[in-house]
Design an enzyme around this catalytic site. Structure first.
Site, mmCIF file in Angstrom:
data_model
loop_
_atom_site.group_PDB
_atom_site.id
_atom_site.type_symbol
_atom_site.label_atom_id
_atom_site.label_comp_id
_atom_site.label_asym_id
_atom_site.label_seq_id
_atom_site.Cartn_x
_atom_site.Cartn_y
_atom_site.Cartn_z
ATOM 1 C CE1 TYR A 1 17.025 2.562 18.390
ATOM 2 C CE2 TYR A 1 19.091 2.716 17.193
ATOM 3 C CZ TYR A 1 18.252 3.164 18.194
ATOM 4 O OH TYR A 1 18.647 4.216 18.987
ATOM 5 C CE LYS B 1 4.844 2.453 29.162
ATOM 6 N NZ LYS B 1 4.767 3.306 30.346
ATOM 7 C CG ASP C 1 6.950 4.695 32.686
ATOM 8 O OD1 ASP C 1 7.323 3.534 32.990
ATOM 9 O OD2 ASP C 1 5.746 5.020 32.684
ATOM 10 C CG ASP D 1 19.795 5.429 21.803
ATOM 11 O OD1 ASP D 1 21.014 5.679 21.880
ATOM 12 O OD2 ASP D 1 18.976 6.167 21.206
ATOM 13 C CG ASP E 1 22.447 9.766 25.082
ATOM 14 O OD1 ASP E 1 23.315 8.899 24.836
ATOM 15 O OD2 ASP E 1 22.243 10.754 24.354
HETATM 16 C C1 IPM Z 1 24.242 5.227 20.138
HETATM 17 C C2 IPM Z 1 23.787 6.249 19.123
HETATM 18 C C3 IPM Z 1 23.234 5.539 17.894
HETATM 19 C C4 IPM Z 1 22.038 4.703 18.339
HETATM 20 C C5 IPM Z 1 22.866 6.467 16.732
HETATM 21 C C6 IPM Z 1 24.031 7.310 16.270
HETATM 22 C C7 IPM Z 1 22.280 5.717 15.567
HETATM 23 O O1 IPM Z 1 22.868 7.116 19.677
HETATM 24 O O2 IPM Z 1 25.099 4.400 19.808
HETATM 25 O O3 IPM Z 1 23.737 5.259 21.259
HETATM 26 O O4 IPM Z 1 20.917 5.224 18.418
HETATM 27 O O5 IPM Z 1 22.220 3.519 18.587
HETATM 28 MG MG MG Z 2 22.577 6.865 21.750
#
Ligand code: IPM
Ligand code: MG
Length: 355
Positions: free
Chosen positions: A142, A190, A222, A246, A250
């Protein structure tokens, strides 16, 4: 107690969900006689539109002078579909993380009893899920340089960069968490492919030596992505680099039944930030349908982490739990008489006031 809370609502559904978070904080403030002062700051696409900068200096100053930051969401489709945009809303979020030194993002993943049947996974798999992901938040791909495009525009590159100290401090935090919990730590990397991951493995291996009581697992990302779905109940504390964290969180949110449920705390050197892990959900903007629980649970984390007020945090969680028990929830969680964002916020604030 007197607390100043910076409110950065951001984009999309950000303002609607943050409003519910504030309602709930105010109810807690009334009940426990805390003086809460809220001050709003610009961030994201909203800030670009207003002042041309996704994380203006005034917002940074506001964060620094506050006791905590309550954050909504970032992102606007008009930038997603414009790969050539010079400034992007997400840069505001990254700038905030970097400037406030928020190196650790704590993302708890727990299932709620009344929602077990909402999970796409089998009930027996999700029944006892309770783990926490510590996502490194200010390093890796990032932020690594160089990043960009070649002059002819036909090549693009990102760099993943990690320094030893960045790995040490987050793995150490992971160990501390695991010591408070079931004493199991999973380090996700990884290392079979990436140099940064091999450094992670080396440094993590050294750090965990100071915690002989822990059972430590090293797992490729993975494989971790697969195991989170196959045996979510086996994890306790997971520590990983920025992008893996990240993606895995999710994925993990699906276990609980809705992405709208997961809260997070970003902690580091200056003021801590509390935000739901979901995005700005632009399709729902202004419709009063988004799930505010991730934000409300982030407010609970704020009382616990930033203010050390555990009773207040527990009451917020109880109210959230109760709203689910009574199926007083938004449309992502029920087809049977779904409630609006603000109705759920009001219900939870009322519950707290009456308790
Ligand atoms: C999160 C989001 C952010 C990230 C985005 C909006 C930049 O997905 O906080 O998980 O990737 O960190
Ligand atoms: Mg995210």
């Amino acid at each position: 107690m007197k607390m100043k809370i910076a409110v950065l609502a951001g984009d999309g559904i950000g303002p609607e969900i943050v409003e519910q978070g504030i309602k709930v904080c105010k109810a807690v403030g009334e009940k426990y006689h805390h003086e809460l002062v809220f001050e709003e700051g610009l961030v994201g696409a909203t800030a670009i539109d207003a002042v041309g900068n996704p994380f203006p200096d005034e917002t940074f100053e506001l964060c620094k002078s506050s006791d905590a930051v309550l954050f909504g969401a970032i992102g606007d489709p008009k930038y997603d579909n414009d790969p050539k945009a010079k400034v992007r809303p997400e840069q505001g979020l990254l700038a905030m993380r970097k400037k406030l030194g928020l190196y650790a993002n704590v993302r708890p993943v727990t299932t709620f009893r009344s929602l077990l049947d909402k999970s796409p996974l089998r009930r027996d798999l999700v029944e006892n899920v309770d783990f926490v992901v510590l996502r490194e938040l200010t390093g890796g791909i990032y932020f690594g340089k160089p990043q960009g495009r070649s002059e002819d525009g036909n090549t693009a590159y990102d760099s993943s960069v990690y320094h030893r100290y960045e790995i040490e401090r987050i793995v150490k935090l992971g160990c501390e968490y695991a010591m408070q919990r079931s004493k199991r730590l999973t380090v996700v990397d990884k290392a079979n492919v990436l140099a940064t991951s091999r450094l992670w493995r080396e440094v993590a291996g050294e750090v965990v030596k100071d915690y002989p009581e822990l059972t430590v697992d090293f797992m490729f990302v993975d494989n971790a992505a697969m195991q989170i779905i196959q045996w979510p109940g086996k994890f306790d504390v997971m520590v990983t680099e920025n992008m893996f964290g990240d993606i895995l969180t999710d994925e993990a949110s699906v276990i609980t039944g809705s992405l709208g449920l997961l809260p997070s705390a970003s902690i580091g050197k200056l003021t801590s930030v509390f935000e739901p892990i979901h995005g700005s959900y632009p399709q729902a903007k202004g419709k009063n349908i988004a799930n505010p629980l991730g934000t409300i649970l982030s407010a609970a984390m704020m009382f616990e982490y930033a203010f050390k007020l555990n009773e207040e945090a527990a009451l917020i969680r109880e109210a959230v739990m109760q709203s689910m028990e009574e199926n007083y929830v938004t449309e992502d969680l029920t087809r049977d008489n779904p409630r609006s964002t603000s109705e759920v916020g009001d219900w939870i604030a009322d519950y707290i006031r009456k308790k």
